[in-house]
Design an enzyme around this catalytic site. Structure first.
Site, PDB file in Angstrom:
ATOM      1  N   ASP A  79       0.859  -1.197   0.000  1.00 31.43           N
ATOM      2  CA  ASP A  79       0.000   0.000   0.000  1.00 31.43           C
ATOM      3  C   ASP A  79       0.890   1.241   0.000  1.00 31.43           C
ATOM      4  O   ASP A  79       2.023   1.210  -0.511  1.00 31.43           O
ATOM      5  CB  ASP A  79      -0.975  -0.063   1.189  1.00 31.43           C
ATOM      6  CG  ASP A  79      -2.267   0.700   0.937  1.00 31.43           C
ATOM      7  OD1 ASP A  79      -2.253   1.943   1.022  1.00 31.43           O
ATOM      8  OD2 ASP A  79      -3.292   0.062   0.640  1.00 31.43           O
ATOM      9  N   ASP A  80       0.395   2.323   0.546  1.00 29.26           N
ATOM     10  CA  ASP A  80       1.111   3.610   0.512  1.00 29.26           C
ATOM     11  C   ASP A  80       2.466   3.500   1.247  1.00 29.26           C
ATOM     12  O   ASP A  80       2.710   2.542   1.987  1.00 29.26           O
ATOM     13  CB  ASP A  80       0.229   4.668   1.196  1.00 29.26           C
ATOM     14  CG  ASP A  80       0.526   6.082   0.717  1.00 29.26           C
ATOM     15  OD1 ASP A  80       1.564   6.295   0.066  1.00 29.26           O
ATOM     16  OD2 ASP A  80      -0.298   6.975   1.016  1.00 29.26           O
ATOM     17  N   LYS A 156      -3.528  -0.858  -6.962  1.00 27.17           N
ATOM     18  CA  LYS A 156      -4.533  -0.094  -6.210  1.00 27.17           C
ATOM     19  C   LYS A 156      -4.278   1.370  -6.524  1.00 27.17           C
ATOM     20  O   LYS A 156      -3.220   1.902  -6.188  1.00 27.17           O
ATOM     21  CB  LYS A 156      -4.385  -0.359  -4.717  1.00 27.17           C
ATOM     22  CG  LYS A 156      -5.257   0.523  -3.821  1.00 27.17           C
ATOM     23  CD  LYS A 156      -5.143   0.097  -2.355  1.00 27.17           C
ATOM     24  CE  LYS A 156      -5.899   1.044  -1.421  1.00 27.17           C
ATOM     25  NZ  LYS A 156      -5.855   0.583  -0.010  1.00 27.17           N
ATOM     26  N   ASP A 158      -5.301   5.005  -5.879  1.00 27.36           N
ATOM     27  CA  ASP A 158      -6.016   5.860  -4.934  1.00 27.36           C
ATOM     28  C   ASP A 158      -6.302   7.222  -5.576  1.00 27.36           C
ATOM     29  O   ASP A 158      -5.846   7.482  -6.700  1.00 27.36           O
ATOM     30  CB  ASP A 158      -5.161   5.992  -3.655  1.00 27.36           C
ATOM     31  CG  ASP A 158      -6.018   6.165  -2.423  1.00 27.36           C
ATOM     32  OD1 ASP A 158      -7.201   6.508  -2.552  1.00 27.36           O
ATOM     33  OD2 ASP A 158      -5.492   5.959  -1.308  1.00 27.36           O
ATOM     34  N   SER A 190     -10.028   3.588  -6.548  1.00 30.35           N
ATOM     35  CA  SER A 190     -10.626   4.220  -5.363  1.00 30.35           C
ATOM     36  C   SER A 190     -11.554   5.372  -5.735  1.00 30.35           C
ATOM     37  O   SER A 190     -12.127   6.019  -4.861  1.00 30.35           O
ATOM     38  CB  SER A 190      -9.529   4.739  -4.428  1.00 30.35           C
ATOM     39  OG  SER A 190      -8.722   3.679  -3.995  1.00 30.35           O
ATOM     40  N   ARG A 215     -13.192   0.751  -4.528  1.00 27.78           N
ATOM     41  CA  ARG A 215     -13.567   1.153  -3.175  1.00 27.78           C
ATOM     42  C   ARG A 215     -14.704   2.152  -3.287  1.00 27.78           C
ATOM     43  O   ARG A 215     -14.585   3.144  -3.989  1.00 27.78           O
ATOM     44  CB  ARG A 215     -12.359   1.797  -2.488  1.00 27.78           C
ATOM     45  CG  ARG A 215     -11.299   0.807  -2.002  1.00 27.78           C
ATOM     46  CD  ARG A 215     -11.697   0.142  -0.696  1.00 27.78           C
ATOM     47  NE  ARG A 215     -12.116   1.154   0.269  1.00 27.78           N
ATOM     48  CZ  ARG A 215     -11.272   1.943   0.923  1.00 27.78           C
ATOM     49  NH1 ARG A 215      -9.973   1.813   0.783  1.00 27.78           N
ATOM     50  NH2 ARG A 215     -11.728   2.858   1.761  1.00 27.78           N
ATOM     51  N   ASP A 219     -12.453   4.220   4.643  1.00 25.90           N
ATOM     52  CA  ASP A 219     -11.497   3.198   5.084  1.00 25.90           C
ATOM     53  C   ASP A 219     -11.994   2.415   6.293  1.00 25.90           C
ATOM     54  O   ASP A 219     -12.514   2.995   7.252  1.00 25.90           O
ATOM     55  CB  ASP A 219     -10.178   3.863   5.506  1.00 25.90           C
ATOM     56  CG  ASP A 219      -9.458   4.512   4.342  1.00 25.90           C
ATOM     57  OD1 ASP A 219      -9.971   4.464   3.207  1.00 25.90           O
ATOM     58  OD2 ASP A 219      -8.373   5.067   4.585  1.00 25.90           O
TER      59      ASP A 219
END
Ligand code: GLA
Length: 437
Positions: A79-80, A156, A158, A190, A215, A219
């Site tokens: 992830d980030d 992913k 975002d 997202s 998404r 969160d």
């Protein structure tokens, strides 16, 4: 601005079915760093838990060696907070060298060597949500190519630090750019979260043509409140969300937090059951090195997984909200089977809930039910049979239901899951009895 939006719309239309590249015919399964490990970049004081290549290697080892991979948990997703604050001289993203000394391509090889797939995170905008370099419109192509060259299998994408017009254009451009790399890369968007998650702001038909999953809502956090909030939002908006899902296009209510600190055993079963109803990605965010047996058993429950992964890919719905604070959820499955989940929102004691399959819209006939978390089978269930269930506070009873006739007709297999068919085969042991292999 207006012409940008028009271009984006035209591009969207021209993309119809372009992403139907055979990926994610069932919801993705795997592990993602964010909910459990966040943006911990302090490898000096917290070397075991910081966002580094070691963390992903250790999790990949657990997935490969502890029975997860065989059950379908195959994606390891960064992830980030993996990036260096600077792009390289060619303008490419690069990992923070002290935490990823081997580079992402080498990490991808490590993951692939174990039969797993690697996912990564980027952000359509100026910065990632935690302030690392973003993927602005002009960087989309180079970032897609960089990811493909590293051997990435899942992105992913975002949406922090961008406006709706940039997002409309950018999410679509990234979809095309990923396809243009020639590498099959699952694409998680997202975008809906950033525009409120609902029509008319989100056109889910078009979205499903550019993203494999998305998404829709805020969160997840490590608490039962957060899980309930998500279940409520998805159920309250099911008329808009449920029809959007299907093979290759999934709503994503966010990660499984089972095995962390916030859920009791009952609540963990409830998350697993509801994520199966919602045809949600089964992407855990927990510490696979330290899981207790009950969390492991819930996450590795073969029938719950098979229900989640049903090949028809029809998302389930909330059928009823009773005054007693019992809710009933239903999802149709292949081979005339279905699943029912009875969820208690109560906070007092186990509740005795009286109902019948006929009251839950089942057609006349005889059925059998397999109780997913206790492993017992209920036989001789006519649609009109009144039965009573005991449902624990914040817990579920989850049934896999199939017509009785079918079990008589079929000697062994009438329901299986394509990835590892033998593991999800319901086997007829003796008349009127089912075991799950
Ligand atoms: C957003 C996303 C999360 C996570 C963080 C990382 O909040 O919704 O899932 O990726 O950004 O900064």
């Amino acid at each position: 601005m207006e012409s940008l939006a028009v271009t984006a719309l035209l591009a969207l239309i021209s993309l119809t079915a372009a992403l139907d590249n055979g990926l994610l015919k069932t919801p993705p399964m795997g592990w993602m760093a964010w909910e459990r490990f966040r943006c911990d970049i302090d490898c000096k004081d917290d070397p075991e838990n910081c966002i580094s290549e070691d963390l992903f290697k250790r999790m990949a080892e657990r997935l490969a060696e502890d029975g997860w991979k065989e059950l379908g948990y195959e994606y390891v997703i960064i992830d980030d907070c993996w990036m260096s604050l600077l792009r390289d001289e060619q303008g490419r993203l690069q990992p923070e060298p002290s935490r990823f000394p081997g580079g992402i391509a080498q990490l991808a090889r490590y993951i692939h060597d174990r039969g797993l797939k690697l996912g990564i995170y980027a952000d359509m905008g100026t910065y990632t949500c935690m302030g690392f370099p973003g993927t602005t419109l002009e960087k989309i192509e180079i970032d897609a190519q960089t990811f493909a060259s590293w051997g990435i299998d899942y992105l992913k994408f975002d949406g922090c630090y961008s406006n709706p017009v940039e997002q409309l254009l950018g999410y679509n451009m990234m979809s095309k750019a990923l396809i243009a790399t020639g590498r099959p890369i699952a694409y998680s968007c997202s975008w809906p979260v950033y525009v409120g998650g609902l029509p008319p702001n989100v056109n889910y038909t078009l979205l499903g043509d550019i993203c494999h999953l998305w998404r829709n809502y805020y969160d997840i956090q490590d608490s039962w409140d957060s899980v309930q909030d998500i279940i409520n939002w998805f159920s309250n908006n099911q008329d808009d969300l449920q029809p959007a899902a299907g093979p290759g296009r999934w709503n994503d209510p966010d990660m499984l937090i089972i095995g962390n600190f916030g859920l009791s055993v009952e609540q963990a079963r409830s998350q697993m059951a509801l994520w199966a109803i919602m045809a949600a990605p089964l992407i855990m965010s927990n510490d696979l090195r330290n899981l207790d047996n009950s969390a492991r058993a819930i996450l590795q429950n073969r029938v719950a997984i098979a229900i989640n992964q049903d090949p028809m890919g029809i998302q389930g719905r909330r059928l009823l909200q009773e005054k007693s604070h019992i809710e009933v959820y239903w999802r149709p499955l292949s081979h005339s089977a279905s699943t029912l989940v009875f969820l208690s929102r109560r906070t007092d004691m186990p509740y005795l809930y009286h109902t019948s399959l006929a009251k839950l819209n089942y057609e006349a006939g005889n059925y059998e039910a397999y109780d997913v978390f206790t492993g017992s089978t209920v036989t001789g269930l006519n649609a009109n049979t009144e039965f009573t269930l005991s449902i624990n506070p914040s817990g579920v009873v989850m049934w896999y239901i199939y017509p009785e006739q079918q079990s008589k007709d079929t000697e062994t297999l009438y329901y299986h899951q394509h990835k590892t068919a033998s593991q999800f085969t319901f086997h007829r042991a003796k008349p009127g009895h089912h075991t799950v292999l």
